[in-house]
Design an enzyme around this catalytic site. Structure first.
Site, PDB file in Angstrom:
ATOM      1  N   LYS A   1       0.449   7.582 -23.613  1.00  0.00           N
ATOM      2  CA  LYS A   1       0.533   8.102 -24.671  1.00  0.00           C
ATOM      3  C   LYS A   1       1.599   7.543 -25.107  1.00  0.00           C
ATOM      4  O   LYS A   1       2.466   6.529 -24.777  1.00  0.00           O
ATOM      5  CB  LYS A   1       0.078  10.151 -25.216  1.00  0.00           C
ATOM      6  CG  LYS A   1      -0.981   9.811 -25.370  1.00  0.00           C
ATOM      7  CD  LYS A   1      -2.320   9.627 -24.550  1.00  0.00           C
ATOM      8  CE  LYS A   1      -3.277  10.517 -24.431  1.00  0.00           C
ATOM      9  NZ  LYS A   1      -4.389  10.370 -23.852  1.00  0.00           N
TER      10      LYS A   1
ATOM     11  N   PHE B   1      -7.777  21.698 -24.273  1.00  0.00           N
ATOM     12  CA  PHE B   1      -7.608  20.528 -24.688  1.00  0.00           C
ATOM     13  C   PHE B   1      -9.152  20.085 -23.954  1.00  0.00           C
ATOM     14  O   PHE B   1      -9.291  20.831 -22.702  1.00  0.00           O
ATOM     15  CB  PHE B   1      -6.837  19.318 -24.736  1.00  0.00           C
ATOM     16  CG  PHE B   1      -6.928  17.844 -24.583  1.00  0.00           C
ATOM     17  CD1 PHE B   1      -7.396  17.497 -26.436  1.00  0.00           C
ATOM     18  CD2 PHE B   1      -7.187  17.440 -23.631  1.00  0.00           C
ATOM     19  CE1 PHE B   1      -7.597  16.126 -26.283  1.00  0.00           C
ATOM     20  CE2 PHE B   1      -7.606  16.088 -23.674  1.00  0.00           C
ATOM     21  CZ  PHE B   1      -7.717  15.256 -25.081  1.00  0.00           C
ATOM     22  N   THR B   2     -10.085  19.644 -24.350  1.00  0.00           N
ATOM     23  CA  THR B   2     -11.034  18.773 -23.547  1.00  0.00           C
ATOM     24  C   THR B   2     -10.777  18.608 -22.247  1.00  0.00           C
ATOM     25  O   THR B   2     -11.434  19.467 -21.325  1.00  0.00           O
ATOM     26  CB  THR B   2     -11.904  18.281 -24.428  1.00  0.00           C
ATOM     27  OG1 THR B   2     -10.800  16.438 -24.581  1.00  0.00           O
ATOM     28  CG2 THR B   2     -12.138  17.781 -26.003  1.00  0.00           C
TER      29      THR B   2
ATOM     30  N   PHE C   1     -19.049  15.032 -26.280  1.00  0.00           N
ATOM     31  CA  PHE C   1     -18.409  14.211 -27.580  1.00  0.00           C
ATOM     32  C   PHE C   1     -18.757  12.862 -27.277  1.00  0.00           C
ATOM     33  O   PHE C   1     -18.991  12.133 -27.643  1.00  0.00           O
ATOM     34  CB  PHE C   1     -17.338  15.149 -27.531  1.00  0.00           C
ATOM     35  CG  PHE C   1     -16.018  14.885 -27.211  1.00  0.00           C
ATOM     36  CD1 PHE C   1     -16.031  15.929 -26.144  1.00  0.00           C
ATOM     37  CD2 PHE C   1     -15.081  13.491 -26.712  1.00  0.00           C
ATOM     38  CE1 PHE C   1     -15.520  15.931 -25.245  1.00  0.00           C
ATOM     39  CE2 PHE C   1     -14.032  13.255 -26.172  1.00  0.00           C
ATOM     40  CZ  PHE C   1     -13.953  14.763 -25.302  1.00  0.00           C
TER      41      PHE C   1
ATOM     42  N   TYR D   1       0.780  -1.533   0.038  1.00  0.00           N
ATOM     43  CA  TYR D   1      -0.333  -0.061   0.040  1.00  0.00           C
ATOM     44  C   TYR D   1       0.440   1.072  -0.586  1.00  0.00           C
ATOM     45  O   TYR D   1       0.998   2.091  -0.510  1.00  0.00           O
ATOM     46  CB  TYR D   1      -1.886  -0.124   1.172  1.00  0.00           C
ATOM     47  CG  TYR D   1      -1.919   1.068   0.918  1.00  0.00           C
ATOM     48  CD1 TYR D   1      -3.029   1.069   0.435  1.00  0.00           C
ATOM     49  CD2 TYR D   1      -1.641   2.370   1.452  1.00  0.00           C
ATOM     50  CE1 TYR D   1      -3.857   1.929   0.204  1.00  0.00           C
ATOM     51  CE2 TYR D   1      -2.106   3.885   1.505  1.00  0.00           C
ATOM     52  CZ  TYR D   1      -3.189   3.263   1.024  1.00  0.00           C
ATOM     53  OH  TYR D   1      -4.775   4.537   0.404  1.00  0.00           O
TER      54      TYR D   1
ATOM     55  N   ARG E   1     -13.270  15.859 -33.787  1.00  0.00           N
ATOM     56  CA  ARG E   1     -12.136  16.390 -32.934  1.00  0.00           C
ATOM     57  C   ARG E   1     -12.642  17.842 -33.739  1.00  0.00           C
ATOM     58  O   ARG E   1     -11.538  18.517 -34.449  1.00  0.00           O
ATOM     59  CB  ARG E   1     -10.827  17.065 -33.084  1.00  0.00           C
ATOM     60  CG  ARG E   1     -10.111  15.425 -32.943  1.00  0.00           C
ATOM     61  CD  ARG E   1      -9.945  15.319 -31.028  1.00  0.00           C
ATOM     62  NE  ARG E   1     -10.956  15.113 -30.392  1.00  0.00           N
ATOM     63  CZ  ARG E   1     -11.414  15.155 -28.993  1.00  0.00           C
ATOM     64  NH1 ARG E   1     -10.465  15.077 -28.975  1.00  0.00           N
ATOM     65  NH2 ARG E   1     -12.237  14.998 -28.559  1.00  0.00           N
TER      66      ARG E   1
ATOM     67  N   ASP F   1       1.798  20.046 -19.945  1.00  0.00           N
ATOM     68  CA  ASP F   1       0.871  18.888 -20.622  1.00  0.00           C
ATOM     69  C   ASP F   1       2.133  18.185 -21.435  1.00  0.00           C
ATOM     70  O   ASP F   1       1.993  18.382 -22.384  1.00  0.00           O
ATOM     71  CB  ASP F   1      -0.068  19.264 -21.057  1.00  0.00           C
ATOM     72  CG  ASP F   1      -1.161  18.041 -21.725  1.00  0.00           C
ATOM     73  OD1 ASP F   1      -0.376  16.732 -21.554  1.00  0.00           O
ATOM     74  OD2 ASP F   1      -2.113  18.056 -21.786  1.00  0.00           O
TER      75      ASP F   1
END
Ligand code: P70
Length: 476
Positions: free
Chosen positions: A277, A143-144, A468, A91, A401, A234
């Site tokens: 990514k 960005f969303t 979306f 943990y 997009r 980001d």
């Protein structure tokens, strides 16, 4: 013999020969395969209607080639899978956390690390801690999920990307750059104390995977120092951004991707990451900062939303896979073959004059649905239509997009009408072959030839957040 006759008619050429160079290949071989299947056109028609013409609502089983996203869809290496077996599922204080921390410190150069379950978990924590209600958050295109977390924390996102980013046909090499004049104008208008931080993204997703130059981030650092404004990055696709700097920016051709990545990050105060990514894993994220006081706050808040600060919603094995993935992700030959595959598809489509965002970016081909379906007004969802038609033709899944992704202005309640109305063909890392890219290219061409006969869509169900993902449409 049939084969020989065929050879007489034309001389086949390798990719390298076509481009006047020696061919190169992926720096890996395949050890395990996952069978694909394609359902019939009638079945595709049926499931598409059931999914409300929204590719997010299709079952993966009904998809032949899945280009919805490059997020969590990559193939892990044998080393990463071996690392999964070394998960220390304690943990607190898991060994794998310390390996992850060391990998981020080595390759990204930040001091303090908070693991999160994925990118938006990190966006949430940073936004809650750094944004005060009423502040502005300038950034190089929204960005969303990023913008939503900034808004939920009481911030207002302001787009300060260069104008070229909004023009799909501009060949400007760094369409992800921040326009410092727009930033300065914002500070003059609102005051430096009302700016929460600058939200800088590598290879800007919504602009088509377009890079930021090293010169731009250096200039941004100098500008922000004058006002004491922080810059957070980001870093989701920052490795891919480093490749474009190496390729396009004077003075970087002889530097490695790893060196460029570290230098770029050094001009920022911290970063958030969707490890799904660049970092080559199926799940995970992290937040990294240099300020010990800020770190204390983040390390406390992560416990409320994600988990203890040494696991942040991840299993020990997941953190190990990220640590190994980070080291693999900065290898020059990996990045070259990854972006090379995206370009291969882009080269085919642009040779056939299919409208798309140029230059081709790092992770995807972005078809320009506005020009593709020039007869459809934007409120008939041309990019959503394109994604639906591509699935119907060939079982290939892509992602809207455009206006559906952009959502509504919280103040006026009207749609945002983004300049870019795009359909993204996103290439997972280390998953598909060149032959898959050929199949995709031919499918896009087939629906392009049918474009004039294509009808638009109307939205019949609209969820409140990030519409979306779950919206439903009907054909007009
Ligand atoms: C995509 C994915 C995720 C993402 C990103 C950038 C530049 C943060 C995140 C969030 C998944 C996605 C997300 C929202 C809408 C559609 C698809 N992008 N920053 O496919 O990270 O997903 O780990 O929470 O691209 O582009 P995470």
């Amino acid at each position: 013999m049939k084969g020989t006759q065929h050879m007489d008619q034309f001389t086949p050429k390798t990719m390298g020969q076509q481009f006047g160079r020696r061919s190169w290949a992926e720096p890996w071989k395949i050890k395990m395969v996952e069978p694909l299947r394609m359902i019939s056109r009638e079945q595709r028609q049926k499931v598409l209607v059931e999914a409300g013409y929204n590719t997010f609502l299709l079952k993966s089983e009904d998809v032949y080639i899945d280009l919805l996203t490059d997020s969590g869809t990559g193939a892990m290496s044998d080393r990463q899978w071996a690392g999964m077996m070394l998960g220390d599922e304690a943990y607190a204080g898991s060994r794998n956390f310390y390996n992850l921390e060391a990998a981020i410190q080595t390759y990204y150069g930040y001091k303090y690390i908070v693991p999160t379950h994925q990118g938006r978990g990190a966006e949430h924590l940073l936004s809650q801690v750094v944004i005060q209600r009423g502040q502005f958050v300038p950034g190089n295109m929204y960005f969303t999920t990023t913008r939503l977390h900034q808004e939920l924390a009481g911030g207002t996102f302001v787009d300060v990307i260069v104008d070229e980013a909004h023009d799909p046909q501009s060949l400007y090499p760094f369409k992800g750059n921040i326009d410092l004049d727009k930033l300065e104008a914002l500070v003059q208008r609102e005051g430096a104390q009302n700016i929460a931080y600058v939200s800088l993204a590598g290879t800007v997703n919504m602009a088509g995977g377009q890079p930021v130059s090293m010169a731009n981030v250096k200039a941004l650092r100098q500008w922000s120092n004058q006002y004491g404004i922080k810059v957070f990055l980001d870093a989701t696709r920052m490795v891919e951004n480093a490749f474009f700097i190496q390729e396009r920016e004077a003075g970087y051709a002889d530097k490695s991707i790893a060196e460029i990545l570290c230098e770029f990050c050094s001009y920022t105060d911290g970063a958030w990451m969707s490890a799904k990514k660049d970092n080559l894993v199926n799940i995970g994220g992290w937040l990294a900062v240099n300020d010990p006081v800020l770190f204390e706050e983040l390390r406390n808040l992560v416990i409320v939303f994600e988990g203890l600060h040494t696991y942040g919603g991840l299993a020990g094995r997941d953190m190990e896979a990220i640590a190994i993935g980070i080291a693999e992700s900065v290898q020059d030959d990996h990045v070259r073959s990854r972006i090379g595959q995206v370009r291969y598809l882009g080269d085919l489509l642009s040779a056939w004059d299919i409208p798309m965002v140029l230059p081709v970016g790092g992770h995807a081909i972005f078809l320009d649905a506005r020009r593709f379906y020039s007869h459809l007004p934007q409120d008939q969802f041309p990019a959503q239509t394109l994604a639906a038609e591509l699935y119907l033709d060939s079982g290939i899944r892509s992602m809207e997009r455009g206006i559906a992704s952009a959502g509504r202005d919280p103040k006026t309640g009207d749609h945002y009408y983004p300049k870019l109305e795009l359909t993204r063909l996103t290439i997972p890392r280390r998953v598909y072959t060149q032959a898959h890219m050929d199949v995709v290219a031919e499918a896009v061409r087939a629906i392009y030839e049918e474009r004039e006969r294509t009808h638009g869509l109307k939205m019949v169900y609209e969820p409140k957040y990030l519409r979306f993902f779950q919206a439903r449409f009907e054909q007009l």
